[in-house]
Scaffold this motif. Sequence first.
Motif, PDB file in Angstrom:
ATOM      1  N   PRO A  92       0.830   0.369 -13.486  1.00  0.00           N
ATOM      2  CA  PRO A  92       1.313   1.149 -12.334  1.00  0.00           C
ATOM      3  C   PRO A  92       0.905   0.543 -10.984  1.00  0.00           C
ATOM      4  O   PRO A  92       1.634   0.652 -10.005  1.00  0.00           O
ATOM      5  CB  PRO A  92       0.676   2.528 -12.529  1.00  0.00           C
ATOM      6  N   GLY A  93      -0.238  -0.111 -10.948  1.00  0.00           N
ATOM      7  CA  GLY A  93      -0.649  -0.796  -9.725  1.00  0.00           C
ATOM      8  C   GLY A  93       0.232  -1.989  -9.405  1.00  0.00           C
ATOM      9  O   GLY A  93       0.266  -2.463  -8.272  1.00  0.00           O
ATOM     10  N   LEU A  94       0.955  -2.483 -10.398  1.00  0.00           N
ATOM     11  CA  LEU A  94       1.863  -3.601 -10.189  1.00  0.00           C
ATOM     12  C   LEU A  94       3.207  -3.133  -9.650  1.00  0.00           C
ATOM     13  O   LEU A  94       3.736  -3.692  -8.693  1.00  0.00           O
ATOM     14  CB  LEU A  94       2.058  -4.371 -11.498  1.00  0.00           C
ATOM     15  N   TYR A  95       3.771  -2.083 -10.253  1.00  0.00           N
ATOM     16  CA  TYR A  95       5.137  -1.736  -9.870  1.00  0.00           C
ATOM     17  C   TYR A  95       5.235  -0.665  -8.786  1.00  0.00           C
ATOM     18  O   TYR A  95       6.255  -0.596  -8.107  1.00  0.00           O
ATOM     19  CB  TYR A  95       5.976  -1.347 -11.096  1.00  0.00           C
ATOM     20  N   LEU A  96       4.241   0.180  -8.583  1.00  0.00           N
ATOM     21  CA  LEU A  96       4.349   1.216  -7.554  1.00  0.00           C
ATOM     22  C   LEU A  96       4.413   0.658  -6.130  1.00  0.00           C
ATOM     23  O   LEU A  96       5.203   1.139  -5.319  1.00  0.00           O
ATOM     24  CB  LEU A  96       3.235   2.240  -7.702  1.00  0.00           C
ATOM     25  N   PRO A  97       3.615  -0.356  -5.749  1.00  0.00           N
ATOM     26  CA  PRO A  97       3.791  -0.922  -4.407  1.00  0.00           C
ATOM     27  C   PRO A  97       5.173  -1.558  -4.210  1.00  0.00           C
ATOM     28  O   PRO A  97       5.767  -1.443  -3.138  1.00  0.00           O
ATOM     29  CB  PRO A  97       2.689  -1.979  -4.304  1.00  0.00           C
ATOM     30  N   ALA A  98       5.706  -2.194  -5.252  1.00  0.00           N
ATOM     31  CA  ALA A  98       7.044  -2.779  -5.144  1.00  0.00           C
ATOM     32  C   ALA A  98       8.086  -1.675  -4.994  1.00  0.00           C
ATOM     33  O   ALA A  98       9.034  -1.802  -4.206  1.00  0.00           O
ATOM     34  CB  ALA A  98       7.347  -3.629  -6.368  1.00  0.00           C
ATOM     35  N   LEU A  99       7.921  -0.598  -5.726  1.00  0.00           N
ATOM     36  CA  LEU A  99       8.839   0.534  -5.617  1.00  0.00           C
ATOM     37  C   LEU A  99       8.759   1.173  -4.233  1.00  0.00           C
ATOM     38  O   LEU A  99       9.772   1.583  -3.673  1.00  0.00           O
ATOM     39  CB  LEU A  99       8.512   1.560  -6.706  1.00  0.00           C
ATOM     40  N   ALA A 100       7.576   1.242  -3.663  1.00  0.00           N
ATOM     41  CA  ALA A 100       7.409   1.829  -2.338  1.00  0.00           C
ATOM     42  C   ALA A 100       8.039   0.956  -1.243  1.00  0.00           C
ATOM     43  O   ALA A 100       8.404   1.466  -0.183  1.00  0.00           O
ATOM     44  CB  ALA A 100       5.926   2.031  -2.038  1.00  0.00           C
ATOM     45  N   LEU A 101       8.186  -0.336  -1.488  1.00  0.00           N
ATOM     46  CA  LEU A 101       8.762  -1.230  -0.484  1.00  0.00           C
ATOM     47  C   LEU A 101      10.290  -1.309  -0.536  1.00  0.00           C
ATOM     48  O   LEU A 101      10.894  -1.974   0.304  1.00  0.00           O
ATOM     49  CB  LEU A 101       8.176  -2.637  -0.635  1.00  0.00           C
ATOM     50  N   VAL A 102      10.919  -0.628  -1.480  1.00  0.00           N
ATOM     51  CA  VAL A 102      12.378  -0.656  -1.579  1.00  0.00           C
ATOM     52  C   VAL A 102      13.052  -0.166  -0.291  1.00  0.00           C
ATOM     53  O   VAL A 102      13.972  -0.819   0.219  1.00  0.00           O
ATOM     54  CB  VAL A 102      12.865   0.133  -2.817  1.00  0.00           C
ATOM     55  N   PRO A 103      12.637   0.962   0.314  1.00  0.00           N
ATOM     56  CA  PRO A 103      13.275   1.376   1.573  1.00  0.00           C
ATOM     57  C   PRO A 103      13.092   0.363   2.708  1.00  0.00           C
ATOM     58  O   PRO A 103      13.984   0.191   3.547  1.00  0.00           O
ATOM     59  CB  PRO A 103      12.593   2.697   1.920  1.00  0.00           C
ATOM     60  N   LEU A 162      -2.662  -8.840   1.830  1.00  0.00           N
ATOM     61  CA  LEU A 162      -1.723  -7.947   1.146  1.00  0.00           C
ATOM     62  C   LEU A 162      -1.628  -8.296  -0.343  1.00  0.00           C
ATOM     63  O   LEU A 162      -1.686  -7.409  -1.204  1.00  0.00           O
ATOM     64  CB  LEU A 162      -0.346  -8.047   1.804  1.00  0.00           C
ATOM     65  N   LEU A 163      -1.506  -9.566  -0.657  1.00  0.00           N
ATOM     66  CA  LEU A 163      -1.441  -9.993  -2.055  1.00  0.00           C
ATOM     67  C   LEU A 163      -2.756  -9.727  -2.788  1.00  0.00           C
ATOM     68  O   LEU A 163      -2.755  -9.357  -3.967  1.00  0.00           O
ATOM     69  CB  LEU A 163      -1.067 -11.466  -2.142  1.00  0.00           C
ATOM     70  N   ALA A 164      -3.883  -9.897  -2.096  1.00  0.00           N
ATOM     71  CA  ALA A 164      -5.180  -9.612  -2.722  1.00  0.00           C
ATOM     72  C   ALA A 164      -5.322  -8.116  -3.008  1.00  0.00           C
ATOM     73  O   ALA A 164      -5.847  -7.727  -4.070  1.00  0.00           O
ATOM     74  CB  ALA A 164      -6.313 -10.095  -1.816  1.00  0.00           C
ATOM     75  N   ALA A 165      -4.855  -7.285  -2.097  1.00  0.00           N
ATOM     76  CA  ALA A 165      -4.909  -5.836  -2.315  1.00  0.00           C
ATOM     77  C   ALA A 165      -4.004  -5.443  -3.481  1.00  0.00           C
ATOM     78  O   ALA A 165      -4.366  -4.588  -4.303  1.00  0.00           O
ATOM     79  CB  ALA A 165      -4.504  -5.096  -1.046  1.00  0.00           C
ATOM     80  N   TRP A 166      -2.847  -6.055  -3.567  1.00  0.00           N
ATOM     81  CA  TRP A 166      -1.923  -5.767  -4.673  1.00  0.00           C
ATOM     82  C   TRP A 166      -2.545  -6.218  -6.003  1.00  0.00           C
ATOM     83  O   TRP A 166      -2.487  -5.509  -7.002  1.00  0.00           O
ATOM     84  CB  TRP A 166      -0.599  -6.466  -4.431  1.00  0.00           C
ATOM     85  N   GLY A 167      -3.168  -7.374  -5.999  1.00  0.00           N
ATOM     86  CA  GLY A 167      -3.856  -7.841  -7.202  1.00  0.00           C
ATOM     87  C   GLY A 167      -5.014  -6.931  -7.583  1.00  0.00           C
ATOM     88  O   GLY A 167      -5.248  -6.663  -8.762  1.00  0.00           O
ATOM     89  N   GLY A 168      -5.736  -6.441  -6.589  1.00  0.00           N
ATOM     90  CA  GLY A 168      -6.815  -5.492  -6.862  1.00  0.00           C
ATOM     91  C   GLY A 168      -6.293  -4.192  -7.450  1.00  0.00           C
ATOM     92  O   GLY A 168      -6.927  -3.593  -8.327  1.00  0.00           O
ATOM     93  N   ALA A 169      -5.121  -3.738  -6.978  1.00  0.00           N
ATOM     94  CA  ALA A 169      -4.514  -2.528  -7.532  1.00  0.00           C
ATOM     95  C   ALA A 169      -4.148  -2.736  -9.005  1.00  0.00           C
ATOM     96  O   ALA A 169      -4.307  -1.830  -9.821  1.00  0.00           O
ATOM     97  CB  ALA A 169      -3.279  -2.139  -6.725  1.00  0.00           C
ATOM     98  N   VAL A 170      -3.676  -3.937  -9.329  1.00  0.00           N
ATOM     99  CA  VAL A 170      -3.336  -4.227 -10.726  1.00  0.00           C
ATOM    100  C   VAL A 170      -4.598  -4.226 -11.580  1.00  0.00           C
ATOM    101  O   VAL A 170      -4.605  -3.693 -12.699  1.00  0.00           O
ATOM    102  CB  VAL A 170      -2.592  -5.578 -10.843  1.00  0.00           C
ATOM    103  N   VAL A 171      -5.674  -4.779 -11.063  1.00  0.00           N
ATOM    104  CA  VAL A 171      -6.928  -4.814 -11.819  1.00  0.00           C
ATOM    105  C   VAL A 171      -7.471  -3.399 -12.021  1.00  0.00           C
ATOM    106  O   VAL A 171      -7.942  -3.054 -13.105  1.00  0.00           O
ATOM    107  CB  VAL A 171      -7.965  -5.709 -11.093  1.00  0.00           C
ATOM    108  N   ILE A 172      -7.380  -2.562 -10.990  1.00  0.00           N
ATOM    109  CA  ILE A 172      -7.950  -1.209 -11.078  1.00  0.00           C
ATOM    110  C   ILE A 172      -7.065  -0.279 -11.899  1.00  0.00           C
ATOM    111  O   ILE A 172      -7.548   0.436 -12.788  1.00  0.00           O
ATOM    112  CB  ILE A 172      -8.179  -0.644  -9.664  1.00  0.00           C
ATOM    113  N   TRP A 173      -5.756  -0.246 -11.608  1.00  0.00           N
ATOM    114  CA  TRP A 173      -4.864   0.745 -12.214  1.00  0.00           C
ATOM    115  C   TRP A 173      -3.907   0.170 -13.252  1.00  0.00           C
ATOM    116  O   TRP A 173      -3.078   0.901 -13.791  1.00  0.00           O
ATOM    117  CB  TRP A 173      -4.068   1.464 -11.130  1.00  0.00           C
ATOM    118  N   GLY A 174      -3.933  -1.112 -13.480  1.00  0.00           N
ATOM    119  CA  GLY A 174      -3.086  -1.708 -14.506  1.00  0.00           C
ATOM    120  C   GLY A 174      -1.639  -1.848 -14.065  1.00  0.00           C
ATOM    121  O   GLY A 174      -1.348  -2.140 -12.907  1.00  0.00           O
TER     122      GLY A 174
END
Length: 72
Positions: free
Chosen positions: A49-60, A35-47
């Motif tokens: 937004p890849g950092l904060y969108l998964p965190a925002l999606a986990l709020v609920p 999960l952390l590797a996928a999140w890190g990959g999202a940051v590398v690919i999308w910058g």
Amino acid sequence: MPQTEGTENDTGSHPAEGSSETSIAVRILLFLGVLLAAWGGAVVIWGVPGLYLPALALVPVIWLFLLIISRA
């Protein structure tokens, strides 16, 4: 000839007793690592937004956990 299986008087620990707990712990740690590797990959690919969108999606999900904990 030595006996290989435990007897009624055997109080020593056996390696197979904790293997299921260890297996569950290893699976949880592997899941978190992926999960952390996928999140890190999202940051590398999308910058950023890849950092904060998964965190925002986990709020609920976090709200649900907080509700479950508070009801217990």
